[in-house]
Design a protein around this motif. Structure first.
Motif, PDB file in Angstrom:
ATOM      1  N   PHE A   3      31.202 -17.229  -8.972  1.00 55.63           N
ATOM      2  CA  PHE A   3      31.474 -15.794  -8.977  1.00 55.63           C
ATOM      3  C   PHE A   3      32.229 -15.398 -10.245  1.00 55.63           C
ATOM      4  O   PHE A   3      31.933 -14.376 -10.864  1.00 55.63           O
ATOM      5  CB  PHE A   3      32.290 -15.409  -7.727  1.00 55.63           C
ATOM      6  CG  PHE A   3      32.647 -13.962  -7.692  1.00 55.63           C
ATOM      7  CD1 PHE A   3      31.688 -13.004  -7.386  1.00 55.63           C
ATOM      8  CD2 PHE A   3      33.932 -13.534  -7.979  1.00 55.63           C
ATOM      9  CE1 PHE A   3      32.004 -11.658  -7.360  1.00 55.63           C
ATOM     10  CE2 PHE A   3      34.254 -12.190  -7.957  1.00 55.63           C
ATOM     11  CZ  PHE A   3      33.295 -11.248  -7.646  1.00 55.63           C
ATOM     12  N   ASN A  34      34.985  -2.132  -5.973  1.00 59.03           N
ATOM     13  CA  ASN A  34      34.767  -2.285  -4.531  1.00 59.03           C
ATOM     14  C   ASN A  34      33.604  -3.232  -4.245  1.00 59.03           C
ATOM     15  O   ASN A  34      33.677  -4.072  -3.342  1.00 59.03           O
ATOM     16  CB  ASN A  34      34.484  -0.926  -3.884  1.00 59.03           C
ATOM     17  CG  ASN A  34      35.703  -0.033  -3.870  1.00 59.03           C
ATOM     18  OD1 ASN A  34      36.821  -0.481  -4.087  1.00 59.03           O
ATOM     19  ND2 ASN A  34      35.478   1.247  -3.627  1.00 59.03           N
ATOM     20  N   VAL A  37      34.558  -6.879  -4.962  1.00 53.65           N
ATOM     21  CA  VAL A  37      35.429  -7.429  -3.917  1.00 53.65           C
ATOM     22  C   VAL A  37      34.582  -7.882  -2.732  1.00 53.65           C
ATOM     23  O   VAL A  37      34.781  -8.979  -2.188  1.00 53.65           O
ATOM     24  CB  VAL A  37      36.487  -6.387  -3.479  1.00 53.65           C
ATOM     25  CG1 VAL A  37      37.161  -6.793  -2.185  1.00 53.65           C
ATOM     26  CG2 VAL A  37      37.525  -6.192  -4.583  1.00 53.65           C
ATOM     27  N   ARG A  38      33.623  -7.041  -2.326  1.00 54.88           N
ATOM     28  CA  ARG A  38      32.740  -7.413  -1.219  1.00 54.88           C
ATOM     29  C   ARG A  38      31.824  -8.573  -1.605  1.00 54.88           C
ATOM     30  O   ARG A  38      31.554  -9.464  -0.793  1.00 54.88           O
ATOM     31  CB  ARG A  38      31.913  -6.206  -0.759  1.00 54.88           C
ATOM     32  CG  ARG A  38      32.718  -5.219   0.057  1.00 54.88           C
ATOM     33  CD  ARG A  38      31.895  -4.253   0.873  1.00 54.88           C
ATOM     34  NE  ARG A  38      30.549  -4.020   0.444  1.00 54.88           N
ATOM     35  CZ  ARG A  38      30.158  -3.029  -0.374  1.00 54.88           C
ATOM     36  NH1 ARG A  38      31.044  -2.205  -0.863  1.00 54.88           N
ATOM     37  NH2 ARG A  38      28.891  -2.875  -0.691  1.00 54.88           N
ATOM     38  N   GLN A  40      32.397 -10.961  -3.713  1.00 52.30           N
ATOM     39  CA  GLN A  40      33.133 -12.223  -3.822  1.00 52.30           C
ATOM     40  C   GLN A  40      33.196 -12.937  -2.479  1.00 52.30           C
ATOM     41  O   GLN A  40      33.003 -14.149  -2.408  1.00 52.30           O
ATOM     42  CB  GLN A  40      34.540 -11.986  -4.349  1.00 52.30           C
ATOM     43  CG  GLN A  40      35.324 -13.264  -4.533  1.00 52.30           C
ATOM     44  CD  GLN A  40      36.725 -13.026  -5.039  1.00 52.30           C
ATOM     45  OE1 GLN A  40      37.262 -11.930  -4.899  1.00 52.30           O
ATOM     46  NE2 GLN A  40      37.321 -14.042  -5.622  1.00 52.30           N
ATOM     47  N   SER A  41      33.435 -12.175  -1.415  1.00 51.73           N
ATOM     48  CA  SER A  41      33.522 -12.814  -0.097  1.00 51.73           C
ATOM     49  C   SER A  41      32.169 -13.333   0.376  1.00 51.73           C
ATOM     50  O   SER A  41      32.111 -14.197   1.248  1.00 51.73           O
ATOM     51  CB  SER A  41      34.098 -11.829   0.926  1.00 51.73           C
ATOM     52  OG  SER A  41      33.228 -10.735   1.101  1.00 51.73           O
ATOM     53  N   ARG A  42      31.071 -12.829  -0.193  1.00 52.21           N
ATOM     54  CA  ARG A  42      29.722 -13.255   0.208  1.00 52.21           C
ATOM     55  C   ARG A  42      29.036 -14.065  -0.885  1.00 52.21           C
ATOM     56  O   ARG A  42      27.820 -14.256  -0.842  1.00 52.21           O
ATOM     57  CB  ARG A  42      28.865 -12.023   0.497  1.00 52.21           C
ATOM     58  CG  ARG A  42      29.423 -11.124   1.562  1.00 52.21           C
ATOM     59  CD  ARG A  42      28.599  -9.879   1.685  1.00 52.21           C
ATOM     60  NE  ARG A  42      29.266  -8.946   2.569  1.00 52.21           N
ATOM     61  CZ  ARG A  42      29.113  -7.641   2.523  1.00 52.21           C
ATOM     62  NH1 ARG A  42      28.309  -7.106   1.641  1.00 52.21           N
ATOM     63  NH2 ARG A  42      29.748  -6.855   3.349  1.00 52.21           N
ATOM     64  N   TRP A  43      29.784 -14.502  -1.894  1.00 49.72           N
ATOM     65  CA  TRP A  43      29.158 -15.107  -3.060  1.00 49.72           C
ATOM     66  C   TRP A  43      28.401 -16.388  -2.741  1.00 49.72           C
ATOM     67  O   TRP A  43      27.404 -16.715  -3.393  1.00 49.72           O
ATOM     68  CB  TRP A  43      30.169 -15.349  -4.177  1.00 49.72           C
ATOM     69  CG  TRP A  43      29.460 -15.719  -5.440  1.00 49.72           C
ATOM     70  CD1 TRP A  43      29.394 -16.939  -6.035  1.00 49.72           C
ATOM     71  CD2 TRP A  43      28.646 -14.844  -6.234  1.00 49.72           C
ATOM     72  NE1 TRP A  43      28.606 -16.886  -7.156  1.00 49.72           N
ATOM     73  CE2 TRP A  43      28.135 -15.602  -7.300  1.00 49.72           C
ATOM     74  CE3 TRP A  43      28.314 -13.500  -6.147  1.00 49.72           C
ATOM     75  CZ2 TRP A  43      27.307 -15.064  -8.270  1.00 49.72           C
ATOM     76  CZ3 TRP A  43      27.486 -12.967  -7.115  1.00 49.72           C
ATOM     77  CH2 TRP A  43      27.001 -13.747  -8.161  1.00 49.72           C
ATOM     78  N   SER A  44      28.812 -17.117  -1.736  1.00 49.72           N
ATOM     79  CA  SER A  44      28.087 -18.358  -1.420  1.00 49.72           C
ATOM     80  C   SER A  44      26.627 -18.057  -1.086  1.00 49.72           C
ATOM     81  O   SER A  44      25.742 -18.835  -1.423  1.00 49.72           O
ATOM     82  CB  SER A  44      28.762 -19.086  -0.252  1.00 49.72           C
ATOM     83  OG  SER A  44      28.774 -18.257   0.895  1.00 49.72           O
ATOM     84  N   ARG A  45      26.362 -16.906  -0.462  1.00 51.48           N
ATOM     85  CA  ARG A  45      24.993 -16.506  -0.144  1.00 51.48           C
ATOM     86  C   ARG A  45      24.345 -15.783  -1.327  1.00 51.48           C
ATOM     87  O   ARG A  45      23.209 -16.057  -1.697  1.00 51.48           O
ATOM     88  CB  ARG A  45      24.989 -15.594   1.085  1.00 51.48           C
ATOM     89  CG  ARG A  45      23.606 -15.168   1.519  1.00 51.48           C
ATOM     90  CD  ARG A  45      23.624 -14.326   2.787  1.00 51.48           C
ATOM     91  NE  ARG A  45      24.510 -13.187   2.739  1.00 51.48           N
ATOM     92  CZ  ARG A  45      24.192 -11.996   2.204  1.00 51.48           C
ATOM     93  NH1 ARG A  45      23.008 -11.811   1.686  1.00 51.48           N
ATOM     94  NH2 ARG A  45      25.068 -11.008   2.206  1.00 51.48           N
TER      95      ARG A  45
END
Length: 168
Positions: A3, A34, A37-38, A40-45
């Motif tokens: 990321f 914004n 930020v969102r 980053q939390s879903r970056w693995s997918r």
């Protein structure tokens, strides 16, 4: 790609893209922040996708459109006369002669979806099918938005530019 590497390589492009979609550089920065930020939390997918940048760009468009809906529900309209009472308008000598500025102002008056379609079609140079996929709608809807936006812009252009065929 991590990321951090993605943001390092693509942040400038994402902010420019968001600016074209929103026509407001400050709002573009907020929306990009914004979205990141969102993301980053879903970056693995997201990072495993073939085109993570396109996915993030779609997130930018969706965030802008939902921001407009939230903003419309919270905004309090103020008349132009009330605003003019605070600070009298001064003529902008540069904008009077600047056709490009006039076109940008006309585009900024378009409804959000039409503005997004114009940005995706002419700034990103995407095909109608790609825009439909990005916006999550049918191609006929994209064509309708594009046709209405172009008709509005053509109707608002000064008559001399329309008859001579000059480009603003």
């Amino acid at each position: 790609m991590t990321f951090e590497e993605f943001v390092s390589a693509r942040l400038g492009n994402l902010v420019r893209y968001a600016t074209v979609v929103t026509w407001d550089p400050h709002l573009a920065e907020d929306i990009t922040q914004n979205v990141l930020v969102r993301a980053q939390s879903r970056w693995s997918r997201i990072g495993r996708m073939d085109a993570p940048e396109l996915y993030v760009k779609r997130m930018v468009v969706n965030e802008f459109l939902s921001w407009r809906r939230r903003r419309a529900a919270q905004s309090i309209p103020v008349s132009a006369e009330t605003l003019a009472g605070f600070l009298p308008a001064a003529p902008d000598q540069v904008a009077v002669r600047d056709d490009r500025d006039a076109m940008l102002r006309l585009i900024a008056t378009l409804p959000p979806r039409q503005r997004a379609v114009i940005a995706l079609r002419f700034y990103e140079d995407l095909a109608v099918e790609q825009i439909a996929e990005m916006l999550g709608c049918r191609t006929v809807t994209v064509r309708t938005h594009l046709m209405r936006a172009l008709a509005t812009l053509q109707g608002a252009l000064p008559a001399t530019l329309v008859t001579t065929g000059e480009q603003p």
